[in-house]
Design a protein around this motif. Structure first.
Motif, short mmCIF file in Angstrom:
data_model
loop_
_atom_site.label_atom_id
_atom_site.label_comp_id
_atom_site.label_asym_id
_atom_site.label_seq_id
_atom_site.Cartn_x
_atom_site.Cartn_y
_atom_site.Cartn_z
N MET A 1 0.86 -1.18 0.00
CA MET A 1 0.00 0.00 0.00
C MET A 1 0.89 1.23 0.00
SD MET A 1 -2.99 -1.13 2.65
CE MET A 1 -2.10 -2.24 3.72
N ARG A 2 0.51 2.24 -0.76
CA ARG A 2 1.32 3.44 -0.95
C ARG A 2 2.69 3.13 -1.53
NH1 ARG A 2 -0.44 8.06 1.82
NH2 ARG A 2 -2.70 7.97 1.71
N GLN A 3 2.73 2.15 -2.45
CA GLN A 3 4.04 1.86 -3.05
C GLN A 3 4.50 2.99 -3.95
OE1 GLN A 3 3.22 -2.01 -4.68
NE2 GLN A 3 2.60 -1.27 -6.68
N GLY B 1 4.80 6.92 -3.84
CA GLY B 1 4.59 8.01 -2.90
C GLY B 1 5.87 8.70 -2.49
N ARG B 2 5.75 9.45 -1.42
CA ARG B 2 6.83 10.38 -1.09
C ARG B 2 8.14 9.75 -0.63
NH1 ARG B 2 3.44 14.59 2.28
NH2 ARG B 2 2.47 12.60 2.73
N TYR B 3 8.14 8.45 -0.34
CA TYR B 3 9.41 7.84 0.02
C TYR B 3 10.33 7.74 -1.22
CZ TYR B 3 8.27 3.39 -2.25
OH TYR B 3 7.97 2.45 -3.19
N GLN C 1 11.98 9.93 -7.12
CA GLN C 1 11.36 10.27 -8.40
C GLN C 1 9.98 10.91 -8.19
OE1 GLN C 1 10.17 6.95 -10.70
NE2 GLN C 1 9.77 8.18 -12.53
N TYR C 2 9.22 10.38 -7.24
CA TYR C 2 7.89 10.92 -6.95
C TYR C 2 8.00 12.34 -6.38
CZ TYR C 2 3.31 11.65 -4.86
OH TYR C 2 2.10 12.18 -4.52
N ARG C 3 8.95 12.53 -5.46
CA ARG C 3 9.11 13.87 -4.86
C ARG C 3 9.49 14.88 -5.93
NH1 ARG C 3 11.84 10.83 -0.97
NH2 ARG C 3 13.86 11.58 -1.74
N ALA D 1 -4.03 7.29 -7.25
CA ALA D 1 -5.24 8.12 -7.14
C ALA D 1 -5.41 8.43 -5.67
CB ALA D 1 -6.45 7.36 -7.68
N ASP D 2 -6.59 8.85 -5.26
CA ASP D 2 -6.83 9.03 -3.84
C ASP D 2 -8.27 8.69 -3.49
OD1 ASP D 2 -5.44 9.98 -1.34
OD2 ASP D 2 -7.28 11.16 -1.26
N LEU D 3 -8.40 8.24 -2.26
CA LEU D 3 -9.70 7.83 -1.75
C LEU D 3 -10.72 8.99 -1.74
CD1 LEU D 3 -9.72 5.71 1.43
CD2 LEU D 3 -10.90 7.87 1.54
N ASP E 1 -11.26 0.66 4.14
CA ASP E 1 -12.05 1.20 5.25
C ASP E 1 -11.07 1.53 6.36
OD1 ASP E 1 -14.19 2.22 6.49
OD2 ASP E 1 -15.35 0.35 6.59
N SER E 2 -10.17 2.43 6.02
CA SER E 2 -8.98 2.66 6.85
C SER E 2 -9.33 2.95 8.31
CB SER E 2 -8.16 3.80 6.27
OG SER E 2 -7.77 3.47 4.97
N TRP E 3 -10.35 3.76 8.55
CA TRP E 3 -10.56 4.23 9.94
C TRP E 3 -11.70 3.54 10.67
CZ3 TRP E 3 -6.07 5.38 9.33
CH2 TRP E 3 -5.57 6.34 8.45
O1 CP3 Z 1 -1.09 2.92 -2.59
C1 CP3 Z 1 -0.72 3.56 -3.61
O2 CP3 Z 1 0.46 3.62 -4.00
C2 CP3 Z 1 -1.78 4.23 -4.43
C3 CP3 Z 1 -2.07 5.57 -4.10
C4 CP3 Z 1 -2.93 5.94 -2.91
C5 CP3 Z 1 -2.91 7.25 -2.40
N1 CP3 Z 1 -3.88 7.36 -1.48
C6 CP3 Z 1 -2.00 8.28 -2.86
C7 CP3 Z 1 -1.74 9.43 -1.98
C8 CP3 Z 1 -3.89 5.24 -2.20
C9 CP3 Z 1 -4.29 3.78 -2.32
C10 CP3 Z 1 -4.49 6.15 -1.31
C11 CP3 Z 1 -5.62 5.79 -0.43
C12 CP3 Z 1 -5.97 6.69 0.65
N2 CP3 Z 1 -6.05 8.04 0.62
C13 CP3 Z 1 -6.36 6.28 1.92
C14 CP3 Z 1 -6.49 4.87 2.36
C15 CP3 Z 1 -5.15 4.31 2.62
C16 CP3 Z 1 -4.73 4.47 4.01
O3 CP3 Z 1 -3.74 5.17 4.24
O4 CP3 Z 1 -5.37 3.88 4.87
C17 CP3 Z 1 -6.65 7.40 2.69
C18 CP3 Z 1 -7.07 7.43 4.11
C19 CP3 Z 1 -6.46 8.50 1.84
C20 CP3 Z 1 -6.63 9.91 2.16
C21 CP3 Z 1 -5.35 10.60 2.08
N3 CP3 Z 1 -4.78 11.09 0.94
C22 CP3 Z 1 -4.48 10.90 3.14
C23 CP3 Z 1 -4.71 10.53 4.58
C24 CP3 Z 1 -3.40 11.58 2.60
C25 CP3 Z 1 -2.30 12.28 3.34
C26 CP3 Z 1 -1.35 11.34 3.90
C27 CP3 Z 1 -0.05 11.55 3.20
O5 CP3 Z 1 0.63 10.54 2.98
O6 CP3 Z 1 0.28 12.68 2.89
C28 CP3 Z 1 -3.57 11.63 1.21
C29 CP3 Z 1 -2.66 12.19 0.21
C30 CP3 Z 1 -2.00 11.18 -0.64
N4 CP3 Z 1 -2.64 10.15 -1.23
C31 CP3 Z 1 -0.64 11.14 -1.01
C32 CP3 Z 1 -0.47 10.06 -1.86
C33 CP3 Z 1 0.77 9.63 -2.56
C34 CP3 Z 1 0.42 12.13 -0.59
C35 CP3 Z 1 0.24 13.37 -1.41
C36 CP3 Z 1 1.51 14.13 -1.68
O7 CP3 Z 1 2.26 13.75 -2.59
O8 CP3 Z 1 1.72 15.13 -0.99
#
Ligand code: CP3
Length: 656
Positions: A331-333, A335-337, A340-342, A380-382, A513-515
């Motif tokens: 999950m979140r594979q 992202g900001r870690y 390249q994404y940053r 994408a985002d939820l 259903d994260s929360w």
């Molecule tokens: O998993 C993946 O690689 C696919 C991408 C993905 C994102 N959000 C990208 C994202 C997925 C599957 C999500 C789902 C998501 N979004 C959830 C459920 C997953 C979980 O964590 O339980 C939730 C609660 C959200 C809502 C959301 N969007 C939050 C809480 C945040 C902020 C947290 C954070 O990491 O900054 C986001 C933003 C978000 N969604 C980012 C990414 C890569 C970071 C945005 C950035 O680049 O600044």
């Protein structure tokens, strides 16, 4: 060369075409070959303001001082005759022309001259470049043009290469006869709209059928040239022939495919046969520029009848079939870690990234390839679905994401229920799924996702993240009627988000259903479970559905009852115990503590092995973290973890 095994098809790709006179025809052809046409005229012939050169040419022609007349275009023939008819009769013109050697480039030009009654002595046919003109004249004059005065009908940009070559072969004089120029189409709106769609990554294939189209796209499209060029270079660029290709290259673009036939119908047919494969190769090439470990990035030219991803480790594990090694994705594979994404995020705001199908697909694909995962998850985002429901999303303010305006009362819920979402509200997401599916190796499955009603409701009610969820719980407990209607509305909307992705090409979906773990079991059963049943019941039974939540140790059996063919476990439960509770008829996903990735490789290995051993070789385990990859996680550790999971599980499977 078209794929002989599969009927050529653009498979629902959007295809840009800038053909002007035959806009409708090319659009129909694109549609016939399974594409969505984005066709806009890009040019129009306009008479020259100064036509004195045409009349000077005519005077010399009538005086017998012109030996050869080269017509480059059919429109050129018509326009020249129309202009000269102001002073001469058609009969006089035909007679004077017939006294010279007439050469014509292209069959349309030959036909235009024939219909006037002019005999064409030198016919320069496909691929209709200046080279064919020269060799047609060579055929008449045996390669010696010395002493000849040659008139060249010019259109738009003069063809300097032709003029130079004629001079090199000894022509005494070359008389340039500009007849018309190319100008903007009557309405540049459609062209500008296509350019905007290209820049925002909505269109992955561009067809060019002449040289001027490229020039005008840059000139009249009202887009930043560099942005347009970069976006075009991410498209598959198809050219009808060599002259067109030259112009494309001159504009700093690469031609991915040049037609062998030069006829519009065959061009579209060939392009449809090649586009998907070319797109995949192109995307994987750009993904592997940053990828040392992209060993799976091989493109297969032929689409097998049963898509390879159906027999991938991930899909097999979802179906609880035996595998050669435990499949793993995180999950979140993306992202900001990742560096390249940053870097990308430094240029593109998060929401814009999500709404650009091309970039979103690239992030999806490159993350999966880079770490060597067994599945990609769509970037994408939820919360995206909240926008078409009328909420504003803010990902930039720290501590978020933030949603406004909040749902504060049952009355607000009532207002929300009246908002009908258009089926196309999240088209960009479905396009991103399509783009990612085309770009991924065939063997790599793509996971779509949606939020669950409770988790989405919590953001809409709290306006952002929450620790206590007190507002959400207050509404849930104080107004069960409004809550039920709200959850039902969200369940249906989220089902359409998930279904849209499956239809667009995702093989599986995860429902986050994260929360929901913040709820007492009774409240879950009463206020959430029925709506989860609605959601899961609306998904197709053959697509694996992963049901995930955080802190759900007390809810697992109930989540299983609510639906999903795989249950996602967070790291606060032990995998073997959880699976025992869930029973043998589901697969499980999880559940390494994400913080383990900050430890040394030995700890990572030890903890990963512990989970693999808890799964105990039972069919139906998908390795994952217990929650998303944390932002500061060392990048190398992520790829190392995946390799460890593969190696250690494969060894155990081989050793029985
Ligand atoms: O998993 C993946 O690689 C696919 C991408 C993905 C994102 N959000 C990208 C994202 C997925 C599957 C999500 C789902 C998501 N979004 C959830 C459920 C997953 C979980 O964590 O339980 C939730 C609660 C959200 C809502 C959301 N969007 C939050 C809480 C945040 C902020 C947290 C954070 O990491 O900054 C986001 C933003 C978000 N969604 C980012 C990414 C890569 C970071 C945005 C950035 O680049 O600044």
């Amino acid at each position: 060369m078209t794929d002989s095994k599969a009927a050529p098809s653009f498979e629902g790709l959007k295809v840009a075409a800038l053909e002007s006179r035959r806009t409708a025809e090319i659009a129909t052809l694109i549609e016939r070959f399974g594409g969505i046409p984005r066709a806009a005229p890009s040019m129009r012939e306009a008479p020259l303001e100064d036509d004195s050169a045409i009349f000077r040419f005519a005077e010399r022609l009538f005086a017998g001082a012109i030996d050869v007349v080269i017509f480059m275009t059919g429109v050129g023939v018509t326009m020249m005759i129309e202009t000269l008819e102001r002073r001469y009769s058609r009969g006089q013109l035909v007679q004077a022309l017939s006294a010279a050697t007439v050469a014509a480039r292209g069959s349309k030009t030959v036909r235009a001259l024939a219909s006037l009654g002019v005999t064409v002595k030198a016919k320069a046919l496909e691929p209709n470049t200046w080279r064919e003109v020269v060799s047609a004249l060579d055929g008449v004059y045996d390669g010696r043009l010395s002493g000849l005065t040659i008139a060249v009908q010019e259109y738009g940009e003069p063809n300097e290469q032709l003029v130079e070559e004629l001079a090199r072969r000894g022509a005494k004089e070359i008389v340039r006869v500009p007849v018309y120029r190319w100008t903007a189409p009557e309405d540049v709106g459609p062209l500008a709209a296509v350019a905007r769609e290209i820049v925002s990554g909505q269109i992955p294939v561009a067809l060019f059928t002449n040289a001027v189209q490229v020039k005008h796209l840059f000139e009249f499209a009202d887009a930043k040239k560099e942005e347009l060029r970069a976006a075009l270079n991410r498209c598959v660029i198809c050219s009808v022939g060599p002259s067109c290709s030259e112009a494309i290259v001159q504009h700093g673009l690469a031609v991915d495919f040049e037609s062998a036939s030069h006829k519009m119908g065959s061009f579209i047919h060939e392009a449809a046969g090649r586009a998907l494969e070319l797109l995949r190769v192109k995307r994987q090439a750009s993904a592997s520029r940053v990828t040392a470990t992209a060993s799976t990035a091989t493109a297969s030219a032929v689409e097998p009848s049963r898509p390879e991803y159906l027999d991938s480790r991930f899909m097999k594990a979802c179906r609880r079939e035996p595998v050669d090694a435990t499949p793993v994705w995180l999950m979140r594979q993306a992202g900001r870690y990742q560096r390249q994404y940053r870097e990308l995020r430094a240029r593109v705001p998060f929401l814009e990234l999500c709404k650009n199908p091309d970039l979103a697909a690239e992030v999806t694909v490159s993350a999966a390839l880079q770490i060597g995962a067994d599945a990609a998850i769509i970037f994408a985002d939820l919360l995206l679905i909240a926008e078409p429901m009328g909420f504003r999303l803010d990902y930039d303010r720290p501590g978020g994401p933030w949603v406004s305006p909040r749902i504060e009362s049952a009355a607000d819920v009532g207002k929300l229920l009246r908002i009908e979402q258009g089926a196309d509200a999240l088209d960009y997401l479905f396009d991103a799924v399509r783009h990612a599916r085309w770009a991924l190796p065939r063997a790599l499955p793509l996971i779509g996702f949606a939020g669950a009603p409770f988790t989405l409701a919590s953001y809409l009610i709290e306006g952002g993240p929450s620790k206590s969820f007190r507002r959400t719980k207050a509404l849930m407990l104080s107004d069960p009627g409004a809550w039920r209607a709200f959850m039902d509305y969200l369940a249906r909307a989220l089902a359409s988000v998930a279904n849209g992705q499956i239809k667009a090409g995702a093989q599986a979906v995860q429902v986050f259903d994260s929360w929901v773990g913040c709820l007492a079991p009774d409240d879950y059963c009463q206020s959430v479970l029925p709506h989860m049943k609605t959601l899961f019941g609306s998904l197709p039974p053959d697509a694996p559905a992963i049901h995930f939540g955080v802190g759900t140790g007390a809810l697992l059996e109930k989540m299983r009852e609510a639906g999903g063919s795989t249950i996602g476990l967070d790291f606060r439960v032990q995998l073997d115990e959880a699976w025992q509770r869930l029973g043998p008829r589901v697969s499980v996903q999880g559940n390494l503590e994400p913080a383990v990735l900050f430890a040394g490789i030995d700890t990572i290995r030890q903890r990963a092995v512990r989970i693999i051993d808890q799964a105990g070789g039972r069919a139906g385990h998908i390795f994952n973290l217990g929650h998303g990859v944390l932002p500061e996680t060392p990048e190398g550790n992520v790829a190392d973890l995946i390799k460890i999971v593969h190696d250690e599980s494969a060894r155990r499977i081989t050793n029985g």
